[in-house]
Motif scaffolding. Structure first.
Motif, PDB file in Angstrom:
ATOM      1  N   ILE A 291       0.553  -1.052   0.062  1.00 16.35           N
ATOM      2  CA  ILE A 291       0.150   0.087  -0.093  1.00 16.35           C
ATOM      3  C   ILE A 291       0.974   0.971   0.260  1.00 16.35           C
ATOM      4  O   ILE A 291       0.440   2.405  -0.686  1.00 16.35           O
ATOM      5  N   GLU A 292       2.234   1.156   0.907  1.00 16.46           N
ATOM      6  CA  GLU A 292       3.215   2.427   0.626  1.00 16.46           C
ATOM      7  C   GLU A 292       3.597   2.336  -0.879  1.00 16.46           C
ATOM      8  O   GLU A 292       3.381   3.498  -1.623  1.00 16.46           O
ATOM      9  N   LEU A 298      -6.020  -2.544  -3.793  1.00 16.51           N
ATOM     10  CA  LEU A 298      -7.040  -2.881  -2.826  1.00 16.51           C
ATOM     11  C   LEU A 298      -7.247  -4.256  -2.879  1.00 16.51           C
ATOM     12  O   LEU A 298      -6.739  -5.254  -1.703  1.00 16.51           O
ATOM     13  N   LYS A 299      -8.181  -4.888  -3.382  1.00 15.36           N
ATOM     14  CA  LYS A 299      -8.609  -6.515  -4.318  1.00 15.36           C
ATOM     15  C   LYS A 299      -6.885  -6.921  -4.337  1.00 15.36           C
ATOM     16  O   LYS A 299      -7.056  -8.138  -3.937  1.00 15.36           O
ATOM     17  N   ASP A 300      -6.326  -5.837  -5.545  1.00 19.49           N
ATOM     18  CA  ASP A 300      -4.744  -7.033  -5.370  1.00 19.49           C
ATOM     19  C   ASP A 300      -4.046  -7.135  -4.480  1.00 19.49           C
ATOM     20  O   ASP A 300      -3.159  -8.253  -4.539  1.00 19.49           O
ATOM     21  N   VAL A 301      -4.084  -6.415  -3.135  1.00 19.26           N
ATOM     22  CA  VAL A 301      -3.367  -6.329  -2.167  1.00 19.26           C
ATOM     23  C   VAL A 301      -3.312  -7.363  -1.459  1.00 19.26           C
ATOM     24  O   VAL A 301      -2.751  -7.978  -0.918  1.00 19.26           O
ATOM     25  N   PHE A 307      -4.570 -12.614   2.312  1.00 18.57           N
ATOM     26  CA  PHE A 307      -6.182 -12.317   3.112  1.00 18.57           C
ATOM     27  C   PHE A 307      -7.499 -12.612   1.769  1.00 18.57           C
ATOM     28  O   PHE A 307      -8.318 -12.581   3.092  1.00 18.57           O
ATOM     29  N   GLY A 308      -6.824 -12.383   0.955  1.00 19.06           N
ATOM     30  CA  GLY A 308      -8.239 -13.185  -0.232  1.00 19.06           C
ATOM     31  C   GLY A 308      -9.130 -12.119  -0.526  1.00 19.06           C
ATOM     32  O   GLY A 308      -8.546 -12.011  -1.686  1.00 19.06           O
ATOM     33  N   ASP A 309      -9.558 -11.348   0.542  1.00 19.59           N
ATOM     34  CA  ASP A 309     -10.526 -10.498   0.258  1.00 19.59           C
ATOM     35  C   ASP A 309     -10.127  -9.069   0.712  1.00 19.59           C
ATOM     36  O   ASP A 309      -9.607  -9.609   1.729  1.00 19.59           O
ATOM     37  N   GLU A 310     -10.752  -8.008   0.464  1.00 24.50           N
ATOM     38  CA  GLU A 310     -10.393  -6.698   0.870  1.00 24.50           C
ATOM     39  C   GLU A 310     -11.519  -6.505   2.101  1.00 24.50           C
ATOM     40  O   GLU A 310     -10.988  -5.614   3.311  1.00 24.50           O
ATOM     41  N   GLN A 311     -12.068  -6.914   2.446  1.00 26.47           N
ATOM     42  CA  GLN A 311     -13.190  -7.833   4.319  1.00 26.47           C
ATOM     43  C   GLN A 311     -12.244  -7.757   5.174  1.00 26.47           C
ATOM     44  O   GLN A 311     -12.286  -7.223   5.486  1.00 26.47           O
ATOM     45  N   LEU A 323      -7.193   1.539  11.890  1.00 27.35           N
ATOM     46  CA  LEU A 323      -7.428   2.709  10.038  1.00 27.35           C
ATOM     47  C   LEU A 323      -7.912   1.556   8.915  1.00 27.35           C
ATOM     48  O   LEU A 323      -7.606   0.486   9.139  1.00 27.35           O
ATOM     49  N   THR A 324      -8.556   2.136   8.054  1.00 29.18           N
ATOM     50  CA  THR A 324      -8.963   1.326   7.095  1.00 29.18           C
ATOM     51  C   THR A 324      -8.286   1.134   5.912  1.00 29.18           C
ATOM     52  O   THR A 324      -6.908   2.040   6.193  1.00 29.18           O
ATOM     53  N   PRO A 325      -8.045   0.687   5.609  1.00 24.15           N
ATOM     54  CA  PRO A 325      -5.903   0.482   4.511  1.00 24.15           C
ATOM     55  C   PRO A 325      -6.093   1.441   3.589  1.00 24.15           C
ATOM     56  O   PRO A 325      -5.094   2.030   2.886  1.00 24.15           O
ATOM     57  N   SER A 326      -7.915   1.675   3.176  1.00 19.97           N
ATOM     58  CA  SER A 326      -8.124   3.107   2.356  1.00 19.97           C
ATOM     59  C   SER A 326      -7.266   4.324   3.370  1.00 19.97           C
ATOM     60  O   SER A 326      -6.543   5.350   2.510  1.00 19.97           O
ATOM     61  N   GLU A 327      -7.971   4.440   4.404  1.00 23.60           N
ATOM     62  CA  GLU A 327      -7.167   5.138   5.157  1.00 23.60           C
ATOM     63  C   GLU A 327      -5.282   5.517   5.347  1.00 23.60           C
ATOM     64  O   GLU A 327      -5.060   7.031   5.748  1.00 23.60           O
TER      65      GLU A 327
END
Length: 341
Positions: A291-292, A298-301, A307-311, A323-327
DNA sequence: GCAAGGAACCGCCAAA
DNA sequence: CTTTTGGCGGTTCCTT
């Protein structure tokens, strides 16, 4: 970080940063923090804020001869630690040969003496164990590479080991965790000396530098794991290469050729962390780095890091960082040098 | 946010 | 006898 600022000395003497390196030290331990000071110094003169260099930087060796770093790169230090005078900030690198340095009474005595003379004493990675060997961490809070936190607690019984922190400062002694956190610590020193804007500018410049090797944390983890060359070292290498696959306790135990029960027991005794928590941490670190570096959606990450999915990625971030990943992404974009725990 | 199912963790005991 | 290893089952935590 103590708020003690550099007093504006009349002679405008540069702040002298000394790094103690040794054969088999981590190259990133040595190069990362020094790069921070060097860039800060250049930034200040380039922007006309100082005429003279703000920092002078010196690498000294624990032993005579060239330092052959853990990645095979050889660096020659002009002098050994015996010849160091007037260090203002003294940094101790970590790496594979740290235990040899720990057993060297001359270095330990020198560190103990220097501690009262320098303005700041810092360690990177397993460098903390060297400070501990010099008796400098007793009664303090400190940290080191997560895999060595138990060792640190053993060698310095009255040291309060913080396995979660990126770096810990008590009084003038600062210890930082894994390799790249030495950079965060150095940035904090620059901020202390010259303010947040300078530290931020250096951090922004460094993002490019940090991006180049790719997955810095994992990279260094690879080196450390390879160097450990034991069962769990090999396991870590394997896990880092299979983050996207099934890393259940069953799979890990199978990889080590042990029963689940025995694996869990030995693992916890060795690392002070349960297998599940360890895998979660490996994956989270990998996701943070990606992410950095703004590498993919985020889905790819989430997929790449297992992690499988974004959730699930979001939950993991919420749990450990709040924090959320996007935050996290926007926070990093706003202040690239700020490491978030 | 909730419930069901599953995985992880760990104490306990037994076999090697 | 001690140490190492592994199986079982209950509890907790996480995922779906």
């Amino acid at each position: 970080v103590s708020r003690r600022r550099l007093t504006e000395s009349a002679d405008d003497r540069p702040h002298h940063v000394v790094m103690l390196g040794f054969t088999d030290a981590q190259i990133l331990d040595v190069a990362g923090p020094l790069e921070v000071f060097s860039r800060a110094s250049r930034w200040l003169t380039d922007h006309g804020l100082r005429d003279a260099p703000a920092y002078t930087i010196e690498l000294v060796a624990a032993e005579a001869g060239p330092l052959v770093m853990s990645n095979g790169l050889a660096i020659s230090a002009a002098r050994t630690f015996r010849e160091v005078e007037n260090a203002d900030t003294l940094l101790v690198a970590g790496g594979i040969g740290y235990d040899r340095v720990c057993r060297d009474p001359e270095i330990c005595n020198w560190l103990a003496r220097s501690s009262s003379k320098v303005q700041r004493l810092g360690s990177i990675c397993t460098g903390a164990l060297i400070l501990a060997a010099a008796g400098l961490l007793e009664g303090r809070r400190a940290t080191t590479h997560w895999a060595y936190c138990n060792t640190l607690a053993e060698v310095a019984p009255s040291c309060e080991v913080d396995a979660e922190a990126i770096f810990v400062c008590t009084d003038h002694i600062c210890t930082s965790a894994g390799v790249t956190t030495g950079i965060d610590m150095a940035l904090a020193f620059v901020e202390e000396d010259h303010g947040k804007s300078v530290a931020l500018a250096v951090a922004q410049e460094l993002v490019l530098y940090l991006r180049r090797p790719g997955h810095q944390t994992q990279f260094s983890r690879h080196l450390a794991a390879e160097a450990r060359d034991d069962q769990f070292g090999r396991l870590e290498l394997w896990a880092l290469d299979h983050l996207q696959d099934n890393l259940s306790v069953t799979a890990l135990a199978e990889q080590c050729g042990m029963s689940e029960r025995h694996f869990g027991r030995v693992f916890t005794a060795t690392f002070g962390s349960t297998p599940g928590a360890w895998i979660a941490r490996l994956r989270l670190e990998a996701a943070k780095r990606r992410i950095e570096q703004n590498a993919g959606s985020l889905k790819d990450v989430a997929r790449q890091c297992g992690f499988g999915d974004e959730q699930r990625l979001r939950r993991a971030f919420q749990k450990s960082l709040g924090l959320t990943p996007s935050e996290y992404r926007s926070l990093v974009a706003a202040s690239p040098g700020e490491a978030i725990q």
